[in-house]
Design an enzyme around this catalytic site. Structure first.
Site, short mmCIF file in Angstrom:
data_model
loop_
_atom_site.label_atom_id
_atom_site.label_comp_id
_atom_site.label_asym_id
_atom_site.label_seq_id
_atom_site.Cartn_x
_atom_site.Cartn_y
_atom_site.Cartn_z
N PHE A 159 -22.95 -5.74 36.27
CA PHE A 159 -22.59 -6.66 37.36
C PHE A 159 -21.78 -6.00 38.46
O PHE A 159 -21.71 -6.52 39.57
CB PHE A 159 -21.77 -7.85 36.80
CG PHE A 159 -20.31 -7.52 36.57
CD1 PHE A 159 -19.40 -7.57 37.62
CD2 PHE A 159 -19.85 -7.09 35.33
CE1 PHE A 159 -18.06 -7.23 37.43
CE2 PHE A 159 -18.53 -6.75 35.13
CZ PHE A 159 -17.64 -6.82 36.19
N LYS A 183 -34.27 -5.01 35.23
CA LYS A 183 -33.57 -6.18 34.69
C LYS A 183 -32.15 -6.14 35.24
O LYS A 183 -31.27 -5.46 34.73
CB LYS A 183 -33.55 -6.13 33.15
CG LYS A 183 -33.52 -7.46 32.48
CD LYS A 183 -32.21 -8.16 32.23
CE LYS A 183 -30.94 -7.52 31.90
NZ LYS A 183 -29.79 -8.28 32.46
N GLU A 186 -27.40 -10.52 34.94
CA GLU A 186 -27.59 -11.96 35.09
C GLU A 186 -26.39 -12.62 35.76
O GLU A 186 -26.44 -13.79 36.13
CB GLU A 186 -27.89 -12.61 33.74
CG GLU A 186 -26.74 -12.61 32.74
CD GLU A 186 -26.60 -11.29 31.97
OE1 GLU A 186 -26.83 -10.21 32.56
OE2 GLU A 186 -26.23 -11.35 30.79
N CYS A 291 -16.55 1.51 37.42
CA CYS A 291 -16.55 2.38 36.24
C CYS A 291 -15.76 3.63 36.52
O CYS A 291 -15.34 4.32 35.61
CB CYS A 291 -17.97 2.75 35.84
SG CYS A 291 -18.79 3.70 37.11
N GLU A 391 -11.08 -0.45 27.69
CA GLU A 391 -11.35 -0.47 29.13
C GLU A 391 -10.99 -1.87 29.61
O GLU A 391 -11.60 -2.86 29.17
CB GLU A 391 -12.85 -0.20 29.37
CG GLU A 391 -13.22 -0.10 30.82
CD GLU A 391 -14.71 0.11 31.04
OE1 GLU A 391 -15.53 -0.35 30.22
OE2 GLU A 391 -15.07 0.74 32.06
P1 NAD Z 1 -22.67 -5.14 30.08
O1 NAD Z 1 -22.83 -4.05 29.08
O2 NAD Z 1 -22.08 -6.43 29.65
O3 NAD Z 1 -24.08 -5.49 30.75
C1 NAD Z 1 -24.94 -4.48 31.20
C2 NAD Z 1 -26.39 -4.97 31.03
O4 NAD Z 1 -26.63 -5.18 29.64
C3 NAD Z 1 -26.65 -6.30 31.74
O5 NAD Z 1 -27.90 -6.22 32.38
C4 NAD Z 1 -26.65 -7.32 30.61
O6 NAD Z 1 -27.55 -8.37 30.82
C5 NAD Z 1 -27.08 -6.53 29.40
N1 NAD Z 1 -26.45 -7.01 28.15
C6 NAD Z 1 -25.25 -7.63 28.04
N2 NAD Z 1 -24.99 -7.89 26.74
C7 NAD Z 1 -26.03 -7.41 26.03
C8 NAD Z 1 -26.33 -7.37 24.63
N3 NAD Z 1 -25.52 -7.87 23.73
N4 NAD Z 1 -27.48 -6.78 24.25
C9 NAD Z 1 -28.33 -6.24 25.16
N5 NAD Z 1 -28.08 -6.27 26.50
C10 NAD Z 1 -26.95 -6.85 26.93
O7 NAD Z 1 -21.82 -4.50 31.29
P2 NAD Z 1 -21.19 -5.24 32.54
O8 NAD Z 1 -20.03 -6.05 32.09
O9 NAD Z 1 -22.24 -5.89 33.35
O10 NAD Z 1 -20.67 -3.98 33.40
C11 NAD Z 1 -19.40 -3.40 33.21
C12 NAD Z 1 -19.48 -2.19 32.31
O11 NAD Z 1 -20.40 -1.24 32.85
C13 NAD Z 1 -18.16 -1.44 32.21
O12 NAD Z 1 -17.98 -1.01 30.89
C14 NAD Z 1 -18.34 -0.26 33.14
O13 NAD Z 1 -17.54 0.87 32.85
C15 NAD Z 1 -19.78 0.04 32.92
N6 NAD Z 1 -20.33 0.80 34.04
C16 NAD Z 1 -20.55 2.13 33.86
C17 NAD Z 1 -21.03 2.89 34.91
C18 NAD Z 1 -21.26 4.37 34.75
O14 NAD Z 1 -21.91 4.94 35.61
N7 NAD Z 1 -20.77 4.99 33.70
C19 NAD Z 1 -21.28 2.29 36.15
C20 NAD Z 1 -21.06 0.91 36.29
C21 NAD Z 1 -20.58 0.18 35.22
#
Ligand code: NAD
Length: 507
Positions: A159, A183, A186, A291, A391
């Site tokens: 997000f 994808k 959401e 991130c 985090e």
């Molecule tokens: P998230 O892991 O909750 O969601 C990421 C994606 O995974 C979304 O599309 C979501 O729909 C899907 N998802 C969520 N729960 C799931 C599950 N149980 N099983 C399968 N898929 C699932 O992450 P977020 O909260 O949207 O984003 C923040 C996180 O992303 C932080 O930890 C941040 O550090 C990380 N991030 C990392 C980078 C990088 O380049 N290292 C860049 C941006 C964000």
């Protein structure tokens, strides 16, 4: 994360993109897309059905047959047009992003701009996807490589950068000759969909780019789908590890960019004003939801005396809605995110850290329902405390102390994450020591958020990354292509050889 609802609210629906058409999902599961500053429901996003996910992959599979043969110049020209369209629509894109995600309008433009840079790079695909040739590797034999597209690739995005991160993925995948199923998060899919509309307007043919929406079930379907060859994931460490394991077991190529805990070292010789400004911007900008946000600062020696000035700097930041002029810190993305950040602040106090600045429940005139947390600073933070080990993903800065640079480097290297780090110093020797000895993939020297431009690749390391190759830049060309090596000999009547060669040598 909120569970999907079957909300009866008559907000507009977010569409799927299948076979070049924006279509309404037939699902019964929907989730609200909510403005985090006001709680206004902006749209409803569907959780696509298994049949819709299959249809998106099938359309990408069909389109691959012709797209992989499309001339490289034709592919490049689409991205030339696309970068122009993104520039022309920048203000609209930023406004959509701010409404659904919360970051300030200038920062939303930055989010789009960092993605735009990847689109510009995709337009130079002609130079990036060149093979190699060695002439006369044996008598009359040449060897050369082809970098061929893989087929249907998929992207799963978080997000926090709903413009930049989708643009890390589909432009380079498509420019290299693959077709794609995206994808988006959401929580904030609307700016992503506007970017997808512009991509079609730029000339991406039907079926080459497809979009499905959903959560866990959609992600698992992508990991399991037999026709998907490669997956690029960005999100939390927990989900990324699951995606990596599940998709790898299914034989897919996978890269996962995941969670972080980014540390900065402040040496006592650093330029104080410049350093304090950089720390405050990198810790509290985007409400700490980057991130690459700085979440831990290790103050070395005399720099430990700078805490009051750092707190004073943090107090000057304006907390308000992203649309308000002069806002420095917008809301966090959801009520659940706000509750989580506030409960971690409570844990920090209970664990014995010193709360130097408490940003809980700030008063924000005109936006009383918003998910706001103001800049928060803890000192005396140690490993073992929840605020250090987790985090936080909110505007909370943890301060630790070290006697010298060796102790500070050892402290950072003991943390499992390796996304980003920075040093603030005026000493070239200290900076070089840091660059050599720090075990983190992206290093800033007087640069607080060292995200590489797309001439390079995003290169987070250790627990922040699974998979060998990074998103965008040169590495992603390797990720989205298979190297085929051709060894060729052509005969004419004068060079034809006689006799059977039963050895492995190329004679
Ligand atoms: P998230 O892991 O909750 O969601 C990421 C994606 O995974 C979304 O599309 C979501 O729909 C899907 N998802 C969520 N729960 C799931 C599950 N149980 N099983 C399968 N898929 C699932 O992450 P977020 O909260 O949207 O984003 C923040 C996180 O992303 C932080 O930890 C941040 O550090 C990380 N991030 C990392 C980078 C990088 O380049 N290292 C860049 C941006 C964000």
């Amino acid at each position: 994360m909120n569970a999907p609802t079957s909300s009866a609210v008559l907000a507009p629906t977010v569409k799927l993109l299948i076979g070049g058409k924006f279509v309404e999902s037939k699902t019964t599961q929907w989730r609200d897309v909510v403005n985090p500053a006001t709680q206004e429901v902006l749209a409803r996003v569907p959780f696509a059905t298994p049949e819709e996910i299959d249809a998106a992959v099938a359309s990408a599979q069909e389109a691959f047959k012709t797209w992989k043969k499309t001339a490289i110049g034709a592919r490049a020209r689409i991205f030339l047009k696309y970068q122009q369209l993104i520039r022309e629509n920048m203000a609209e894109l930023a406004a959509i992003l701010t409404a659904e995600q919360g970051k300030t309008l200038p920062d939303a433009e930055g989010d789009v701009f960092r993605g735009l840079e990847v689109v510009e790079h995709a337009a130079s695909i002609g130079n990036l996807q060149l093979g190699e040739l060695a002439n006369n590797v044996a008598g009359g034999v040449d060897t050369y490589t082809l970098m061929q597209p893989l087929g249907v690739c998929a992207g799963i995005t978080p997000f926090n950068f709903p413009a930049m991160i989708p643009l890390w993925m589909f432009p380079m995948a498509i420019a290299t000759g693959n077709t794609f199923v995206l994808k988006p998060s959401e929580q904030d899919p609307m700016v992503t969909m506007r970017l997808v509309e512009l991509a079609l307007e730029a000339g991406i043919p039907p079926g080459v780019l497809n979009v499905i929406h959903g959560g866990e079930a959609a992600v698992n379907a992508i990991c399991d789908h037999k026709d998907i060859k490669a997956i690029s994931f960005v999100g939390s460490t927990k989900v990324g590890t699951h995606v990596y394991n599940r998709a790898s077991l299914n034989g897919k190529r996978v890269q996962c960019m995941m969670g972080a805990k980014n540390h900065a070292i402040v040496m006592p010789d650093a330029n104080k004003e410049q350093t304090l400004n950089a720390l405050a911007g990198a810790a509290f900008g985007a409400a700490g939801q980057r991130c690459m946000a700085l979440s831990v600062v290790v103050l070395v020696g005399e720099a430990q005396k700078w805490v009051p000035e750092l707190v004073a700097k943090a107090k000057t930041l304006k907390v308000s809605a992203g649309v308000e002029k002069g806002t420095d810190v917008g809301p966090v993305v959801s009520c659940a995110a706000k509750d989580r950040v506030q409960s971690l602040i409570e844990r920090g106090i209970a664990d014995g850290a010193t709360l130097e600045l408490d940003g809980r429940n700030p008063e924000v005139a005109g936006y009383e329902k918003g998910n706001f947390v103001g800049p928060t600073v803890f000192s005396g933070v140690k490993p073992g405390m929840s605020i250090y080990d987790q985090e936080i993903f909110g505007p909370v800065l943890c301060l630790s102390a070290a006697a010298d640079i060796d102790e500070a480097i050892e402290f950072i290297n003991s943390n499992p994450n390796g996304n980003g780090t920075a040093i603030f110093t005026q000493s070239g020797a200290a900076a070089r020591k840091f660059q050599e000895e720090i075990d983190v993939g992206q290093v800033g020297i007087n640069v607080p958020i060292p995200v590489p431009v797309p001439l390079f690749s995003f290169s987070g390391s250790r627990a922040s990354k699974l998979g060998d190759l990074g998103p965008y830049g040169k590495q992603v060309v390797l990720f989205y292509t298979q190297t085929k090596t051709v060894t060729a000999r052509w005969f004419d009547d004068s060079t034809i050889s006689h006799g059977v060669n039963t050895t492995i040598s190329l004679k």
